[in-house]
Each structure stands twice: as structure tokens, then as C-alpha cells.
Enzyme design. Structure first.
Site, short mmCIF file in Angstrom:
data_model
loop_
_atom_site.label_atom_id
_atom_site.label_comp_id
_atom_site.label_asym_id
_atom_site.label_seq_id
_atom_site.Cartn_x
_atom_site.Cartn_y
_atom_site.Cartn_z
CE LYS A 1 22.58 7.66 -6.80
NZ LYS A 1 22.87 8.93 -6.58
N GLY B 1 27.75 8.93 -4.64
CA GLY B 1 28.32 8.47 -6.24
C GLY B 1 26.94 9.51 -7.09
N GLY C 1 25.02 8.66 -10.68
CA GLY C 1 23.99 7.51 -10.94
C GLY C 1 24.28 6.88 -11.84
CB VAL D 1 27.01 5.03 -6.77
CG1 VAL D 1 26.00 4.27 -5.43
CG2 VAL D 1 28.58 4.81 -6.25
N GLY D 2 24.56 4.16 -9.18
CA GLY D 2 23.20 3.83 -9.01
C GLY D 2 23.04 2.57 -9.54
CD GLU E 1 7.19 8.79 -5.64
OE1 GLU E 1 7.01 9.00 -6.54
OE2 GLU E 1 7.86 9.32 -4.81
CB CYS F 1 7.09 13.00 -7.41
SG CYS F 1 6.61 12.74 -5.77
CD GLU G 1 7.35 14.53 -12.93
OE1 GLU G 1 6.89 14.73 -11.59
OE2 GLU G 1 8.15 14.06 -13.67
#
Length: 464
Positions: free
Chosen positions: A169, A200, A202, A205-206, A244, A278, A372
Site C-alpha cells: 500500500k 487506498g 491508511g 487499506v493500511g 521505520e 526522516c 519532528e
């Protein structure tokens, strides 16, 4: 390119939803494409196809899998110009970075895994035990928008080399470049069901991938908050997870550093991909004796980063990926509570742009130093000695990357004390076959090279 379809079981098929999602160009705010809004049922179809293909792919000798990855690399390399253009359109990465990083890096990673699989390491024996490394099984790969092909390839190539089958995905914000990979996979002749694509959201589909009972491992790159949710979903069935996640990396400039190089490279690192990286060195820690000069140089360097059209060769900062991301970054800037020395520059009226911004005299405990930002925003802080630098750098819930500048042995001594997964000394280049991953809330597991391959393998001892 079948952007109106999913890729399941070696075929382009329609989503069960019948609905689509718009893909926006963040530099112009124009809709450039639509892709299917996949469903949990689509995920189930893809997982079933991956499960059906698993035994055959797992039994295929690793060297043969490596040869197929080599064919995939050849087919994808022929699409390098299209990769750079596509990422420029859907993410806004300036053309030079899109060519060198967004296209060049995933091709290097894919080549590395093709070579690694083509020449597998011999099985070892410990006493009377044969140690065997076997594929984990069906892998669900959920990838982010900031490096939309590299993050896909880092997972997919390693998993395929290990003998796993994959359901991917990609991010709903930047899904288009994944279609180039699947066109290449189709051309390369990967067996049906080995690699599947479901686009799709998150939440739909996630979540379906993370919670599917027949997904043996979930490999996720994205925010720490979402990573936590993925981990919880997989934990219910004791599935393996590789994460990650975020970072707040420190760039430490010691008293004997090459100040000009350290600052200029440091600003470039923090602003790479409009700060949507990141590993970005978003905290610049400078020895107090060099501090004023560093601030002045950082401000001047940042002002040289022209913001604008990603396809203009003179552009160094493209847009942020979305209006929401732009507004989030602006919020950090407005709340900074520190001395702004660069950033009050004009940006295009249309598009999701933020000028390269530098703050000095930042409190190490402040929001700007701890959270972040994921935009072109640099926070500069002073330290008194090496001990102080290490203390400030490690004062973070993240631990993904970092840099140290100074006399090599001294810099190495400082690097060894940083609680982070990677450190670059004096501007050393990124290594695409070295292990990549984080400490603390920056993640679990490693990607790239042999360490990345091992993430997708189980270890078995056979006594004989």
C-alpha cells in the site's frame, strides 16, 4: 499505465469500491490523476494471491530470485526519467534531487538486492546443527509519501530476495510512482501473486493489511503515532513488525570542525526534499566558540535556497506535499519562540510552499527542538563541550540519524555515544547497503543490505 486499477495476482483489476482518490500536484494545487480507493476486500484478495504464490516463490532458489530482481532493475532503470518526472509532479521534489535521489537511490538499492540474492551466503553449521534462513511469509508493506519509490523498493526488494510475497500500500498522497514499479515488475515477468498493489487510505487499506490474519509480517514507514497503531494491530496475532518512524537528528559541530563545510552541508541536509526527510539534521548543535559565526553562515546559506517550480533547474526548495503539511509546518514556525535569522522570504502564491527557515538560540527542551517538523526548518543551539553536546543530542525520544564534525578520532568518539541508528562523520556519504533504522521511538528493525534482508527471514536450526 493502469492507474485506474489495482495489481493483484499478476493482473490489473478493478477495486471493489468503484471509487477513486484524487492525486494533487502540490506546486500548482491541480489534480493530476485519480487512483482506486481500495477496500478491505481488495486487501483480502491481494493477501490471498500472495499466500497462494508463497510456497512456489519461497522454494525458488535465491539465485533465481536474484536474477528476476535483476530483470526488474533493468525494466525500472529504463523508466528513470519517468520516475523523476512523476515524483516531481506528485511530491514537488526539485528536478535535480528527483533524478539523483528519488530515482537514483531506489535503483541502487534494487541493484544491491539483486546482487545479494544472486550470490547467497552459504548456510552455516554450529556444531551438529545446520542453520537455515527461510522467508517469513506474506509481507504487508505500508510506505510513506516523502521518498515514495525508495521506501517501496527498500521493503519490496528485500522481501522478494528473501523469498517472501508482498502486498503493497503506497501513500495515498504519492501513489503514482508505484505504478511505474508495477509496470516494470509485469515486464520483468515476476510470477503471479508475488507482488501485489492495493492503493487506498491508511484507515481503510493500511488498517486492513496490518490486521489481516494471513499477513505474517508488516513493514511500515511513517509517523511514530501510526507506527504505534500498526504495531498494536499486528501484536494481536503475534505477527512480526518492522517500523521505520520519525526522527529529530542532531548535527554536532565540534570546536575543531571545518565550520563552513559543516554549516553549509548541515543546512542542505535539513532542507533536503523541503525538509520532508526522516533523517534530516534539524538540530544544529554548535560549540559556543563558533556559535555566532555558524548562525550567520546558516542564515546566509538558507537565504540562497530559492523556492519555486520543481521543474525549474534553479529551484532548490519545492513545495510541501499538501496544504495540511504546509499549515502544520507554519504552525511550528509561528510558535517557535526563538530568534528567526532566515525565513521571512516571499514564496509563490499558489502551491504549498514554505521558505527555508532558520532559528537561533533555540531552547533544547522546546517544541521546536523536540518535535519532528517535517519541513525546511532548522533549529540552532550552542553547547559548551563534547559532554554537553552528547547530552543535548540524546535528549530526544527519537534516535534515527545524526552528524558529527571535527577531528576524526574525536568525532568518532562522540558518534559512538549518540543513541541513534546512523551517524555521518564530516559529511560522509549515505551508504545504501549499510543497515538503516532507529533507536527509541524512531523504530524497530533495519532496512537495506544484508541487515534488511534478514528482517524478512526466519532462522531455523536443523540438528543432524
Amino acid at each position: 499505465m493502469n492507474r485506474d486499477s489495482l495489481y493483484i495476482g499478476g493482473r490489473w483489476v478493478s477495486s471493489t469500491s468503484g471509487h477513486t482518490m484524487a492525486v494533487e500536484n502540490p506546486a500548482t494545487e491541480e489534480i493530476i490523476a485519480h487512483v482506486p480507493a481500495g477496500t478491505g476486500e481488495d486487501v483480502h484478495r491481494a493477501v490471498s494471491a500472495a499466500r497462494a504464490a508463497f510456497d512456489g516463490w519461497a522454494r525458488t532458489p535465491m539465485a533465481e530470485r536474484g536474477a528476476l530482481l535483476g530483470k526488474l532493475h533493468e525494466a525500472l532503470s529504463a523508466r528513470a526519467a519517468d520516475i523523476a518526472k512523476t515524483v516531481g509532479l506528485e511530491l514537488g521534489t526539485p528536478l535535480k534531487v528527483a533524478k539523483n535521489v528519488q530515482a537514483g537511490l531506489p535503483l541502487a538499492v534494487l541493484r544491491g538486492y539483486a546482487d545479494l540474492a544472486a550470490d547467497p551466503v552459504p548456510e552455516e553449521s554450529i556444531g551438529h546443527s545446520l542453520i537455515v534462513h527461510e522467508p517469513v511469509g506474506v509481507v504487508g508493506a505500508i510506505t510513506p509519501w516523502n521518498y515514495p519509490l525508495h521506501q517501496v523498493v527498500a521493503k519490496v526488494a528485500a522481501a522478494l530476495a528473501a523469498g517472501c510475497t508482498v502486498v503493497l500500500k503506497p501513500s495515498e498522497l504519492t501513489p503514482l510512482v508505484a505504478y511505474l514499479l508495477f509496470d516494470a515488475a509485469d515486464e520483468a515477468g515476476l510470477p503471479d501473486g508475488v507482488l501485489n498493489l492495493v492503493t487506498g487510505t491508511g484507515t481503510e487499506v493500511g488498517a486492513a493489511i496490518a490486521g489481516h490474519p494471513d499477513v505474517d509480517m508488516v513493514s511500515f514507514t511513517g509517523s511514530t503515532a501510526t507506527g504505534r497503531a500498526v504495531s498494536h494491530a499486528a501484536a494481536d496475532r503475534i505477527a512480526r513488525v518492522a517500523l521505520e518512524l520519525g526522527g529529530k537528528s542532531a548535527n554536532i559541530i565540534l570546536s575543531d570542525a571545518d565550520l563552513t563545510k559543516a554549516v553549509k552541508v548541515g543546512v542542505g541536509n535539513a532542507f533536503l526534499n523541503s525538509g520532508q526527510t526522516c533523517t534530516a539534521w534539524t538540530r544544529m548543535l554548535v560549540h559556543r566558540d563558533l556559535y555566532d559565526s555558524a548562525v550567520e553562515l546558516a542564515a546566509a546559506t538558507a537565504q540562497g535556497y530559492r523556492t519555486g517550480d520543481p521543474f525549474d533547474e534553479g529551484t532548490r526548495l519545492g513545495p510541501l506535499v499538501s496544504a495540511g503539511q504546509r499549515d502544520r509546518v507554519r504552525g511550528f514556525i509561528e510558535r517557535a519562540g526563538a530568534r528567526m535569522v532566515a525565513g521571512a522570504a516571499d514564496v509563490p502564491d499558489k502551491g504549498y510552499f514554505v521558505a527555508g527557515t532558520v532559528f537561533a538560540d533555540v531552547d533544547p527542551a522546546s517544541e521546536l527542538a523536540q518535535e519532528e517538523v517535517f519541513g525546511p526548518v532548522l533549529a540552532i543551539m550552542a553547547f559548551d563541550d563534547d559532554e554537553d553536546a552528547v547530552r543535548i543530542a540524546n535528549n530526544s525520544r527519537y534516535g534515527l540519524a545524526g552528524g558529527v564534525w571535527g577531528e576524526p578520532e574525536r568525532a568518532l568518539a562522540v558518534a559512538r555515544r549518540l543513541r541513534t541508528g546512523a551517524v555521518d562523520l564530516n559529511g560522509a556519504a549515505f551508504n545504501p547497503v549499510a543497515p538503516f533504522g532507529g533507536y527509541k521511538q524512531s523504530g524497530v528493525g533495519r532496512e537495506l543490505g544484508s541487515y534488511g534482508l534478514a528482517e524478512f527471514q526466519q532462522t531455523k536450526a536443523i540438528q543432524r
